[in-house]
Design an enzyme around this catalytic site. Structure first.
Site, mmCIF file in Angstrom:
data_model
loop_
_atom_site.group_PDB
_atom_site.id
_atom_site.type_symbol
_atom_site.label_atom_id
_atom_site.label_comp_id
_atom_site.label_asym_id
_atom_site.label_seq_id
_atom_site.Cartn_x
_atom_site.Cartn_y
_atom_site.Cartn_z
ATOM 1 N N SER A 131 0.792 -1.112 -0.062
ATOM 2 C CA SER A 131 0.055 0.037 0.041
ATOM 3 C C SER A 131 1.152 1.256 -0.102
ATOM 4 C CB SER A 131 -0.998 0.140 1.364
ATOM 5 O OG SER A 131 -1.448 1.214 1.392
ATOM 6 N N TYR A 142 -1.334 -0.823 10.273
ATOM 7 C CA TYR A 142 -1.371 -1.308 8.827
ATOM 8 C C TYR A 142 -0.034 -0.959 7.896
ATOM 9 C CZ TYR A 142 -3.708 -1.177 4.041
ATOM 10 O OH TYR A 142 -3.894 -1.411 2.668
HETATM 11 N N1 NAP Z 1 -8.786 -0.629 -1.256
HETATM 12 C C1 NAP Z 1 -7.419 0.120 -1.424
HETATM 13 O O1 NAP Z 1 -7.835 1.273 -1.523
HETATM 14 C C2 NAP Z 1 -6.199 -0.579 -1.122
HETATM 15 C C3 NAP Z 1 -5.261 0.417 -1.192
HETATM 16 C C4 NAP Z 1 -3.890 -0.244 -0.805
HETATM 17 C C5 NAP Z 1 -3.745 -1.713 -0.585
HETATM 18 N N2 NAP Z 1 -4.818 -2.375 -0.492
HETATM 19 C C6 NAP Z 1 -4.582 -3.529 -0.378
HETATM 20 O O2 NAP Z 1 -5.040 -4.348 -1.267
HETATM 21 C C7 NAP Z 1 -5.586 -5.777 -0.717
HETATM 22 C C8 NAP Z 1 -6.906 -6.129 -0.949
HETATM 23 O O3 NAP Z 1 -7.554 -4.798 -0.710
HETATM 24 P P1 NAP Z 1 -9.281 -4.718 -0.745
HETATM 25 O O4 NAP Z 1 -9.883 -3.285 -0.729
HETATM 26 O O5 NAP Z 1 -9.794 -5.431 -2.079
HETATM 27 O O6 NAP Z 1 -10.028 -5.396 0.459
HETATM 28 P P2 NAP Z 1 -11.470 -6.148 0.637
HETATM 29 O O7 NAP Z 1 -12.398 -5.595 -0.456
HETATM 30 O O8 NAP Z 1 -11.679 -5.781 2.328
HETATM 31 O O9 NAP Z 1 -11.308 -7.741 0.480
HETATM 32 C C9 NAP Z 1 -10.333 -8.245 1.590
HETATM 33 C C10 NAP Z 1 -10.164 -9.545 0.855
HETATM 34 O O10 NAP Z 1 -9.113 -10.212 1.858
HETATM 35 C C11 NAP Z 1 -9.930 -11.401 2.347
HETATM 36 N N3 NAP Z 1 -9.271 -11.670 3.638
HETATM 37 C C12 NAP Z 1 -9.131 -10.912 4.868
HETATM 38 N N4 NAP Z 1 -8.451 -11.589 5.698
HETATM 39 C C13 NAP Z 1 -8.291 -12.730 5.391
HETATM 40 C C14 NAP Z 1 -7.638 -13.954 5.938
HETATM 41 N N5 NAP Z 1 -7.178 -13.941 7.209
HETATM 42 N N6 NAP Z 1 -7.493 -15.139 5.240
HETATM 43 C C15 NAP Z 1 -8.106 -15.128 3.990
HETATM 44 N N7 NAP Z 1 -8.715 -14.186 3.299
HETATM 45 C C16 NAP Z 1 -8.751 -12.958 3.803
HETATM 46 C C17 NAP Z 1 -11.255 -11.034 2.224
HETATM 47 O O11 NAP Z 1 -12.104 -12.550 2.303
HETATM 48 P P3 NAP Z 1 -13.577 -12.203 2.758
HETATM 49 O O12 NAP Z 1 -14.088 -11.768 1.638
HETATM 50 O O13 NAP Z 1 -13.792 -13.794 2.931
HETATM 51 O O14 NAP Z 1 -13.774 -11.517 4.081
HETATM 52 C C18 NAP Z 1 -11.394 -10.462 1.145
HETATM 53 O O15 NAP Z 1 -11.437 -11.439 -0.001
HETATM 54 C C19 NAP Z 1 -5.343 -5.620 0.727
HETATM 55 O O16 NAP Z 1 -4.075 -6.069 0.828
HETATM 56 C C20 NAP Z 1 -5.072 -4.150 1.064
HETATM 57 O O17 NAP Z 1 -4.334 -3.709 2.004
HETATM 58 C C21 NAP Z 1 -6.250 -1.856 -0.652
#
Ligand code: NAP
Length: 256
Positions: free
Chosen positions: A145, A158
């Site tokens: 991130s 985080y």
């Molecule tokens: N969105 C942003 O702006 C952003 C920015 C920078 C980085 N990121 C990074 O990008 C990645 C995806 O983010 P997102 O926004 O798409 O998140 P999200 O919509 O909250 O989805 C998170 C995903 O991770 C899964 N997950 C969480 N804990 C887990 C565990 N212990 N074991 C297996 N699966 C797990 C969830 O499964 P369930 O659906 O079953 O809960 C879901 O599929 C993350 O690493 C986040 O830190 C996101």
């Protein structure tokens, strides 16, 4: 002379049920990879992604497993290997955010973030490395991130977990590069997903505004890093944030 079709490449994408991970699964499946999607709780969302990929002619399978649990990770990788006998691409995308000031953070809350965002990728990498080493080919893509470089208040755990993930990328790249395995990080900016919408609402930010990206914006870069064309890229963190880090003054930007 007969030409042999090379075997399909096999990808494992953690956190594939929603948001960025779901877009990565759709992209890799569209590029012809057999895609194994890992999720923790969201059965219906995971099934929807699999159905969507299958309806479009791709191959996808879902697996319920907690990436921070060593036994579940081992069983997960065994299931994939039993079915497809290979793992070519691992995308460590599963992640959580627990937005609170460090002074108010209890150890279990800190541990939850670190275990999911850093220990999870460690366990996943360790589980797939033997097969990648045997194949002399592999791609590991870790999703960190922009908050590593510009953490907002409440993002210390985080940002620390994602900074650790970037260091893991560089360390592992130096260990396995000579074996045909590429390890890189993609650092997204603010992407419209379930993770960011509640926080943006609380901060009074519109996710429709300038500087917000879509999950597909990250999936395209991951799709490229998964190919042979990315062979010369190793141990890097590549930012995909629509220019947020370079364009905005520090005081007006919140990274996620
Ligand atoms: N969105 C942003 O702006 C952003 C920015 C920078 C980085 N990121 C990074 O990008 C990645 C995806 O983010 P997102 O926004 O798409 O998140 P999200 O919509 O909250 O989805 C998170 C995903 O991770 C899964 N997950 C969480 N804990 C887990 C565990 N212990 N074991 C297996 N699966 C797990 C969830 O499964 P369930 O659906 O079953 O809960 C879901 O599929 C993350 O690493 C986040 O830190 C996101």
């Amino acid at each position: 002379m007969t030409s042999q079709t090379p075997p399909k490449r096999v990808a494992v994408v953690t956190g594939g049920s929603r948001g960025i991970g779901a877009a990565i699964c759709r992209r890799l499946a569209r590029d012809g990879l057999t895609t194994h999607l890992v999720y923790r709780d969201a059965d219906e969302a995971a099934e929807r992604v699999v159905k969507e990929i299958t309806a479009a002619g791709g191959h996808a399978f879902s697996h319920k497993a907690d990436v921070s649990d060593e036994t579940q990770v081992r069983h997960l990788v065994d299931r994939v290997l039993n079915q497809d006998e290979a793992v070519h691409i691992l995308v460590n995308n599963a992640g959580v955010i627990d937005d609170r000031l460090l002074a108010l953070t209890k150890l279990p809350q800190w541990d939850h973030v670190l275990r999911t965002n850093l220990s999870g990728p460690f366990l996943m990498c360790r589980a797939v490395l033997p097969v990648m080493l045997e194949q002399s080919w592999g791609r590991i893509i870790n999703i960190s991130s922009n908050s590593v470089r510009r953490p907002g208040p409440g993002q210390t755990a985080y940002a620390a977990s994602k900074g650790g993930l970037e260091a893991l990328t560089r360390g592992l790249a130096s260990e396995v590069g000579h074996k045909g395995i590429r390890v890189n990080t993609v650092a997204p900016g603010a992407i419209r997903t379930d993770m960011t919408t509640p926080l943006a609402t609380r901060l009074g930010l519109s996710t429709a505004g300038m500087g917000w990206g879509l999950p597909e914006d990250i999936a395209g870069l991951v799709g490229f890093l998964a190919t042979d064309d990315a062979d010369y890229i190793q141990g890097q963190t590549i930012t995909a944030d629509g220019g947020r880090l370079v364009m905005r003054p520090r005081s007006s930007t919140t990274s996620l």
